[in-house]
Scaffold this motif. Structure first.
Motif, PDB file in Angstrom:
ATOM      1  N   LYS A  10       0.840  -1.189   0.000  1.00  0.00           N
ATOM      2  CA  LYS A  10       0.000   0.000   0.000  1.00  0.00           C
ATOM      3  C   LYS A  10       0.878   1.243   0.000  1.00  0.00           C
ATOM      4  O   LYS A  10       1.977   1.239   0.566  1.00  0.00           O
ATOM      5  CB  LYS A  10      -0.894   0.015   1.239  1.00  0.00           C
ATOM      6  N   VAL A  11       0.360   2.295  -0.609  1.00  0.00           N
ATOM      7  CA  VAL A  11       1.098   3.555  -0.662  1.00  0.00           C
ATOM      8  C   VAL A  11       0.341   4.613   0.139  1.00  0.00           C
ATOM      9  O   VAL A  11      -0.837   4.857  -0.119  1.00  0.00           O
ATOM     10  CB  VAL A  11       1.277   4.045  -2.110  1.00  0.00           C
ATOM     11  N   PRO A  44      -0.979  13.639  10.372  1.00  0.00           N
ATOM     12  CA  PRO A  44      -2.112  13.390   9.490  1.00  0.00           C
ATOM     13  C   PRO A  44      -1.634  12.722   8.206  1.00  0.00           C
ATOM     14  O   PRO A  44      -0.581  13.061   7.679  1.00  0.00           O
ATOM     15  CB  PRO A  44      -2.684  14.782   9.220  1.00  0.00           C
ATOM     16  N   GLY A  45      -2.419  11.758   7.733  1.00  0.00           N
ATOM     17  CA  GLY A  45      -2.021  11.038   6.535  1.00  0.00           C
ATOM     18  C   GLY A  45      -2.974   9.902   6.263  1.00  0.00           C
ATOM     19  O   GLY A  45      -4.039   9.823   6.860  1.00  0.00           O
ATOM     20  N   GLY A  46      -2.585   9.034   5.333  1.00  0.00           N
ATOM     21  CA  GLY A  46      -3.425   7.899   4.982  1.00  0.00           C
ATOM     22  C   GLY A  46      -3.087   7.405   3.597  1.00  0.00           C
ATOM     23  O   GLY A  46      -2.181   7.932   2.959  1.00  0.00           O
ATOM     24  N   LEU A  47      -3.837   6.376   3.164  1.00  0.00           N
ATOM     25  CA  LEU A  47      -3.556   5.797   1.853  1.00  0.00           C
ATOM     26  C   LEU A  47      -4.003   6.721   0.731  1.00  0.00           C
ATOM     27  O   LEU A  47      -4.996   7.426   0.857  1.00  0.00           O
ATOM     28  CB  LEU A  47      -4.292   4.456   1.714  1.00  0.00           C
ATOM     29  N   ILE A  48      -3.271   6.707  -0.350  1.00  0.00           N
ATOM     30  CA  ILE A  48      -3.658   7.514  -1.500  1.00  0.00           C
ATOM     31  C   ILE A  48      -4.690   6.748  -2.317  1.00  0.00           C
ATOM     32  O   ILE A  48      -4.827   5.527  -2.180  1.00  0.00           O
ATOM     33  CB  ILE A  48      -2.445   7.899  -2.376  1.00  0.00           C
ATOM     34  N   PRO A  82      10.029  -2.402   5.933  1.00  0.00           N
ATOM     35  CA  PRO A  82       8.933  -3.375   5.870  1.00  0.00           C
ATOM     36  C   PRO A  82       8.197  -3.504   7.204  1.00  0.00           C
ATOM     37  O   PRO A  82       7.057  -3.946   7.233  1.00  0.00           O
ATOM     38  CB  PRO A  82       9.656  -4.680   5.526  1.00  0.00           C
ATOM     39  N   GLN A  83       8.847  -3.110   8.292  1.00  0.00           N
ATOM     40  CA  GLN A  83       8.195  -3.237   9.603  1.00  0.00           C
ATOM     41  C   GLN A  83       7.542  -1.939  10.081  1.00  0.00           C
ATOM     42  O   GLN A  83       7.049  -1.872  11.198  1.00  0.00           O
ATOM     43  CB  GLN A  83       9.225  -3.660  10.669  1.00  0.00           C
ATOM     44  N   LEU A  87       0.536  -3.865  10.495  1.00  0.00           N
ATOM     45  CA  LEU A  87      -0.503  -4.691   9.875  1.00  0.00           C
ATOM     46  C   LEU A  87      -0.248  -5.021   8.404  1.00  0.00           C
ATOM     47  O   LEU A  87      -0.476  -6.140   7.969  1.00  0.00           O
ATOM     48  CB  LEU A  87      -1.855  -3.992  10.013  1.00  0.00           C
ATOM     49  N   HIS A  88       0.204  -4.027   7.628  1.00  0.00           N
ATOM     50  CA  HIS A  88       0.424  -4.248   6.208  1.00  0.00           C
ATOM     51  C   HIS A  88       1.799  -3.752   5.828  1.00  0.00           C
ATOM     52  O   HIS A  88       2.412  -3.001   6.570  1.00  0.00           O
ATOM     53  CB  HIS A  88      -0.585  -3.440   5.371  1.00  0.00           C
ATOM     54  N   ARG A  89       2.224  -4.097   4.625  1.00  0.00           N
ATOM     55  CA  ARG A  89       3.397  -3.444   4.068  1.00  0.00           C
ATOM     56  C   ARG A  89       2.908  -2.120   3.490  1.00  0.00           C
ATOM     57  O   ARG A  89       2.142  -2.112   2.513  1.00  0.00           O
ATOM     58  CB  ARG A  89       4.035  -4.300   2.959  1.00  0.00           C
TER      59      ARG A  89
END
Lengths: 222, 222
Positions: A10-11, A44-48, A82-83, A87-89
């Motif tokens: 995920k990015v 603040p942030g999150g997946l694109i 990677p860590q 939960l996800h990469r």
DNA sequence: ACAAAAGTGTTGTTACTACACCCATGG
DNA sequence: CCATGGGTGTAGTAACAACACTTTTGT
């Protein structure tokens, strides 16, 4: 050069939003609700989304999560251990943003327990690799104010030279000689006088200045 | 801060590998076989695996695609325009690498038509957004040699001051005054004399120097 | 008249630039 | 002895650092 391989990554983006609060450099953080990071603070942030650039994503999330709109923003670097997320990469592109303190009408969304400014000298416990991100962001910010005009983005349309000097002192974390500062800042030509004076204060009123350009310019300053 | 959303994005790396070739700055490129980029040139790179960092991926691909092993490498920035790859959404983390020209035994793999050094002043037609990446990489490299000791990574264990000066001249693309250069480079203390002389040359033999540290140090140089 | 911040010059020191000739070796 | 690159010093200029007092306004 790309080839096809199995990959499920995920990015995300994360933004270090800075402002000047009184006498310290402050960064905007949200307090988390979800496991495994409950109560920790994060940028603040999150997946694109599939179709937006990371910069657009960063701007969108600032708007949604904090109500911040008119900002200077630049890419810092990408963090990809990677860590770094339990939960996800997740590969995260970190951004730096600078906002004028006045602009900030913080929104409290139900996604977070709180949204708050924190003195960069006294940060709360942070999630992910955000301690390292914030450290890198501060270093970059300190370096950049010395060779560019980006401080325009934390100041209002007009300001006094003392206010400008104060911004530099807070970001760099050290006092600056007044006479040398004024000589230098005027000689590089990033500000110009408005020929107007500050409204009533309990002392001699200062002359008001404005930036000649409210765009990134590279110039040796300090 | 991450949340879950539908996303199908690939993460790649691309590396601008630089060296000094005779009198120009050269970058390593591969010539592509696959549609829609047949015959175009690109920087070595590709998708990362699930468990490796982008830096590890960049080093692995340099090894696999070009045979290059002992390199200085640093992250440049992430390029993420949704249109940058014609087939998928690919976000690419770009790296800069510097290698001593001697080290380079280029491998020709069957994945590419060719692997070759190119003078940065005369580049062939490039795939993706690689023209922009290379432009950014060169700018960063030029800036960085003036405030760090990274040129150690293109020079052998020992070298003459003239060779060192030549590296700076090629990277910066301009001549440097010999006396001023030697004064400055010796005063900042990034190199030390080996007290040995160059083997036979058809002129006065030069003194050989070595770097005091073969690690990134920040120092004002030019 | 007093408090509070604005505004202003000079001097010493350090870094940068420009510049030309002699030296050591191999062929 | 000639060709080739190695090695060296100085003087003028520009940038930087340190430093203290007077001015203008409101109360």
């Amino acid at each position: 050069m790309q080839q096809t391989t199995e990959q499920n990554i995920k990015v995300a983006v994360d933004t270090a939003v800075f402002t000047i609060a009184d006498n310290h450099l402050a960064v905007l953080l949200v307090q988390m609700k979800q496991e495994p990071y409950v109560d920790l603070w994060a940028m603040p942030g999150g997946l694109i989304t599939q179709e937006e650039t990371t910069e657009d994503a960063a701007l969108r999330m600032l708007r949604e999560q904090t109500g911040v709109t008119d900002v200077y923003i630049e890419q810092l670097r990408t963090f990809d251990s990677p860590q770094r997320d339990a939960l996800h990469r997740v590969v995260s592109v970190a951004y730096i943003a600078l906002v004028p303190s006045a602009d900030v009408t913080l929104q409290t969304t139900d996604k977070y327990k709180a949204v708050q400014w924190w003195d960069t000298g006294k940060l709360p416990p942070l999630a992910y690799d955000h301690p390292r991100m914030i450290d890198k962001a501060i270093r970059r910010l300190r370096a950049k104010v010395t060779y560019s005009n980006i401080v325009w983005s934390v100041l209002p349309e007009t300001f006094t030279l003392s206010e400008l000097q104060h911004v530099y002192e807070v970001i760099l974390g050290k006092p600056i000689d007044k006479r040398n500062f004024r000589k230098k800042i005027l000689s590089v030509g990033i500000v110009e006088s408005t020929r107007q004076k500050q409204a009533a204060a309990a002392h001699r009123p200062a002359e008001l200045y404005r930036f000649t350009h409210r765009l990134l310019k590279y110039i040796d300053i300090l």
